[in-house]
Design a protein around this motif. Structure first.
Motif, PDB file in Angstrom:
ATOM      1  N   TYR A  71       0.839  -1.177   0.000  1.00 46.85           N
ATOM      2  CA  TYR A  71       0.000   0.000   0.000  1.00 46.85           C
ATOM      3  C   TYR A  71       0.883   1.239   0.000  1.00 46.85           C
ATOM      4  CZ  TYR A  71      -2.753   3.545   2.504  1.00 46.85           C
ATOM      5  OH  TYR A  71      -3.331   4.695   2.913  1.00 46.85           O
ATOM      6  N   TYR A  72       0.727   2.081  -1.002  1.00 44.84           N
ATOM      7  CA  TYR A  72       1.547   3.270  -1.166  1.00 44.84           C
ATOM      8  C   TYR A  72       0.802   4.495  -0.643  1.00 44.84           C
ATOM      9  CZ  TYR A  72       4.339   6.936  -3.226  1.00 44.84           C
ATOM     10  OH  TYR A  72       5.141   8.037  -3.391  1.00 44.84           O
ATOM     11  N   SER A  73       1.489   5.280   0.156  1.00 39.42           N
ATOM     12  CA  SER A  73       0.927   6.531   0.651  1.00 39.42           C
ATOM     13  C   SER A  73       2.046   7.553   0.772  1.00 39.42           C
ATOM     14  CB  SER A  73       0.262   6.319   2.019  1.00 39.42           C
ATOM     15  OG  SER A  73       1.242   6.107   3.023  1.00 39.42           O
ATOM     16  N   LYS A  83       3.486   8.336   3.281  1.00 33.07           N
ATOM     17  CA  LYS A  83       4.463   7.850   4.249  1.00 33.07           C
ATOM     18  C   LYS A  83       5.641   7.163   3.547  1.00 33.07           C
ATOM     19  CE  LYS A  83       2.066   9.231   7.827  1.00 33.07           C
ATOM     20  NZ  LYS A  83       1.933   8.687   9.141  1.00 33.07           N
ATOM     21  N   CYS A  84       5.397   6.587   2.367  1.00 35.53           N
ATOM     22  CA  CYS A  84       6.497   6.026   1.569  1.00 35.53           C
ATOM     23  C   CYS A  84       7.431   7.137   1.110  1.00 35.53           C
ATOM     24  CB  CYS A  84       5.943   5.277   0.357  1.00 35.53           C
ATOM     25  SG  CYS A  84       4.951   3.846   0.769  1.00 35.53           S
ATOM     26  N   SER A 126       4.852   2.560   9.408  1.00 34.29           N
ATOM     27  CA  SER A 126       4.360   3.677   8.592  1.00 34.29           C
ATOM     28  C   SER A 126       3.228   4.446   9.253  1.00 34.29           C
ATOM     29  CB  SER A 126       3.934   3.189   7.205  1.00 34.29           C
ATOM     30  OG  SER A 126       2.859   2.285   7.309  1.00 34.29           O
ATOM     31  N   THR A 127       2.466   3.794  10.142  1.00 33.77           N
ATOM     32  CA  THR A 127       1.393   4.525  10.822  1.00 33.77           C
ATOM     33  C   THR A 127       1.950   5.498  11.855  1.00 33.77           C
ATOM     34  OG1 THR A 127       1.082   2.784  12.472  1.00 33.77           O
ATOM     35  CG2 THR A 127      -0.268   2.656  10.473  1.00 33.77           C
TER      36      THR A 127
END
Length: 83
Positions: A1-3, A5-6, A68-69
């Motif tokens: 899952y890309y967001s 945060k990446c 990442s969270t």
């Protein structure tokens, strides 16, 4: 899952390189580098970090949080005390 945060992770790696001249997770080959990304903590003990502010180091650690969270957002990074 890309967001976003990446992107923050990538920016943290780039900031580390720009400030120290070294990669935060270097290894002897690509397999070793990937293992280091997954297991090694960011280390600021190299001589190149002696004159780098604690605020800069804090921002890098927030950007390179493996969870990442918990990783800092772009908006929060721009409000970080280092800026």
């Amino acid at each position: 899952y890309y967001s976003e945060k990446c992107d923050m992770w990538s920016t943290g790696v780039l900031l580390h390189i720009l400030l120290s001249g070294t990669s935060p997770f270097k290894g002897k080959d690509s397999k070793d580098t990937m293992k280091n990304i997954e297991t090694k903590e960011v280390n600021f003990s190299a001589k190149s970090w002696a004159k780098i502010s604690s605020q800069a180091k804090d921002l890098i650690l927030l950007m390179l949080d493996r969870n990442s969270t918990k990783r800092i957002s772009a908006k929060a990074a721009l409000q970080h005390k280092w800026f």
